[in-house]
Design a protein around this motif. Structure first.
Motif, PDB file in Angstrom:
ATOM      1  N   ALA A  59       0.828  -1.209   0.000  1.00 16.89           N
ATOM      2  CA  ALA A  59       0.000   0.000   0.000  1.00 16.89           C
ATOM      3  C   ALA A  59       0.858   1.254   0.000  1.00 16.89           C
ATOM      4  O   ALA A  59       0.622   2.189  -0.774  1.00 16.89           O
ATOM      5  N   MET A  63       0.992   4.055  -2.995  1.00 18.85           N
ATOM      6  CA  MET A  63       0.559   5.407  -2.653  1.00 18.85           C
ATOM      7  C   MET A  63       1.712   6.400  -2.769  1.00 18.85           C
ATOM      8  O   MET A  63       1.538   7.520  -3.256  1.00 18.85           O
ATOM      9  N   ASP A  66       2.301   7.556  -6.340  1.00 17.05           N
ATOM     10  CA  ASP A  66       1.323   8.538  -6.813  1.00 17.05           C
ATOM     11  C   ASP A  66       1.536   9.906  -6.164  1.00 17.05           C
ATOM     12  O   ASP A  66       1.404  10.944  -6.817  1.00 17.05           O
ATOM     13  N   ALA A 125      -9.290  10.639   2.774  1.00 17.49           N
ATOM     14  CA  ALA A 125      -9.048  10.250   1.390  1.00 17.49           C
ATOM     15  C   ALA A 125      -8.130  11.288   0.761  1.00 17.49           C
ATOM     16  O   ALA A 125      -8.002  12.413   1.257  1.00 17.49           O
ATOM     17  N   THR A 230      -5.708  10.229  -9.673  1.00 20.23           N
ATOM     18  CA  THR A 230      -5.738   9.044  -8.828  1.00 20.23           C
ATOM     19  C   THR A 230      -6.274   9.429  -7.453  1.00 20.23           C
ATOM     20  O   THR A 230      -5.951  10.497  -6.938  1.00 20.23           O
ATOM     21  N   TRP A 232      -7.114   7.697  -3.402  1.00 21.84           N
ATOM     22  CA  TRP A 232      -6.956   6.589  -2.455  1.00 21.84           C
ATOM     23  C   TRP A 232      -7.927   6.797  -1.303  1.00 21.84           C
ATOM     24  O   TRP A 232      -8.034   7.898  -0.764  1.00 21.84           O
ATOM     25  N   TYR A 233      -8.623   5.732  -0.918  1.00 17.28           N
ATOM     26  CA  TYR A 233      -9.550   5.832   0.212  1.00 17.28           C
ATOM     27  C   TYR A 233      -9.796   4.441   0.779  1.00 17.28           C
ATOM     28  O   TYR A 233      -9.479   3.420   0.158  1.00 17.28           O
ATOM     29  N   LEU A 244      -8.258  -0.970   1.372  1.00 18.07           N
ATOM     30  CA  LEU A 244      -7.733   0.243   0.752  1.00 18.07           C
ATOM     31  C   LEU A 244      -7.991   0.155  -0.744  1.00 18.07           C
ATOM     32  O   LEU A 244      -7.660  -0.847  -1.380  1.00 18.07           O
ATOM     33  N   TYR A 245      -8.591   1.206  -1.297  1.00 19.89           N
ATOM     34  CA  TYR A 245      -8.945   1.232  -2.716  1.00 19.89           C
ATOM     35  C   TYR A 245      -8.205   2.349  -3.434  1.00 19.89           C
ATOM     36  O   TYR A 245      -7.937   3.405  -2.864  1.00 19.89           O
ATOM     37  N   GLN A 246      -7.898   2.080  -4.695  1.00 21.51           N
ATOM     38  CA  GLN A 246      -7.311   3.082  -5.580  1.00 21.51           C
ATOM     39  C   GLN A 246      -8.276   3.332  -6.736  1.00 21.51           C
ATOM     40  O   GLN A 246      -8.813   2.383  -7.319  1.00 21.51           O
ATOM     41  N   ARG A 248      -8.104   5.161 -10.315  1.00 20.02           N
ATOM     42  CA  ARG A 248      -7.169   5.757 -11.280  1.00 20.02           C
ATOM     43  C   ARG A 248      -7.889   5.927 -12.605  1.00 20.02           C
ATOM     44  O   ARG A 248      -8.457   4.977 -13.130  1.00 20.02           O
ATOM     45  N   ILE A 259      -6.898  -2.716  -3.356  1.00 15.26           N
ATOM     46  CA  ILE A 259      -5.455  -2.877  -3.293  1.00 15.26           C
ATOM     47  C   ILE A 259      -5.028  -3.747  -2.123  1.00 15.26           C
ATOM     48  O   ILE A 259      -4.263  -4.705  -2.293  1.00 15.26           O
TER      49      ILE A 259
END
Length: 325
Positions: A59, A63, A66, A125, A230, A232-233, A244-246, A248, A259
């Protein structure tokens, strides 16, 4: 000749001796089982901690990449930018200058809406925007036909992509209205073109999305790159937990990708000036130079000493490469 003893003179184990032997045997077996179960529990706990640490490493690496690239483009960060994409205000494509934007718990979701899965309440986020690495060189620009000619047919641009072109004096952000990577070395930026589409074919500054818009010709050796956004949250997953999600995207609707499983919380502060502050306290996102991320992860099994899940809280600080040069 010796005569064997008669059966009545032969002796064996008494019932009491047999019971004592059985009890001792059970004690040994019980101790062995206890050691086995203890070792098994320790192994499961160690394995779960290892999975948590590996998940956090993945993760943080993704992250960090990005965040480091946030706000990056092929030209100088002070270059004037004409964003000819339709829409304004809260539309995610309307502001590529900030590069980074945070959302405190309870604040609006990235990209102006909440992509599925639903964001976990109380978590932060982050939304990041940048130009892709690499890019291509412009060899010619026909402003009348709103068409760029680039130095290769394998340019990677497709119809609907959001792109930036710049020459060191000025940059422009537009949506590609026609391109076919691998076949043609032309990229068009006609007016309209779908969602969000271009408000004008003129790419100059000051931007005028109307008749008489400023025409800007980007000469040979100008650079063109795809632009990415992008987010992330932490969101709920289909297994009853949280991950954890991405998100994009370059254009179109946001699509969330899971993720790392087992993430229960994420809190982020941002360095503006000499202090780290929450997203709601940032005065100017263009001045943010770093982000400090605190992620809480837990094991997927209850293997802790008290029969609960193993939890770890990890902190990582990432600097924005394009603002710390």
């Amino acid at each position: 000749m010796r005569i064997p003893s008669s059966p009545r003179h032969m002796q064996g184990l008494s019932l009491i001796e047999l019971m004592i032997a059985l009890v001792l045997g059970l004690l040994v077996v019980g101790a062995a089982i206890g050691i086995f179960m203890s070792n098994r529990q320790a192994y499961r706990a160690t394995e779960s901690i290892g999975r948590v640490q590996e998940a956090s490493r993945v993760a943080f690496e993704m992250m960090s990449h990005d965040i480091r690239e946030a706000g990056g483009n092929p030209c100088d960060k002070g270059t004037p930018v004409a964003n000819v994409l339709n829409g304004a205000g809260a539309a995610w494509w309307s502001n590529w200058v900030d590069g980074i934007r945070g959302y405190d718990d309870g604040a609006a979701a990235p990209f102006g809406n909440a992509p599925a899965p639903v964001r976990v309440a109380g978590t932060d986020a982050i939304e990041l925007k940048s130009g892709a690495s690499g890019g291509v060189n412009v060899t010619a620009h026909a402003t009348g036909g709103a068409q760029f000619t680039v130095n290769t047919v394998n340019h990677g641009f497709e119809t609907g992509d959001i792109a930036m072109v710049c020459d060191g004096r000025q940059a422009a952000i537009f949506q590609v209205t026609s391109a076919d990577s691998g076949t043609s070395n032309t990229v068009e930026h006609a007016e309209g073109g779908g969602s969000p589409g271009n408000c004008t074919t003129g790419l100059g500054v000051p931007l005028l999305c109307a008749a008489g818009s400023v025409k800007k010709t980007f000469g040979p050796n100008s650079t063109m790159v795809r632009m990415y956004a992008t987010a992330w949250y932490v969101g709920t997953n289909a297994r009853g937990g949280s991950s954890l999600y991405q998100v994009r995207l370059n254009g179109g609707a946001p699509q969330a990708q899971e993720i790392t499983d087992g993430v229960t919380d994420m809190q982020i502060t941002y360095r503006e000036g000499g202090a780290y502050v929450a997203a709601g306290a940032v005065a100017n996102w263009a001045n943010v130079t770093a982000a400090r991320i605190t992620i809480t992860l837990q094991s997927l099994e209850n293997v802790g000493p008290d029969g609960q899940a193993v939890q770890r809280q990890l902190v990582h600080t990432v600097s924005l490469r394009n603002r710390n040069a």
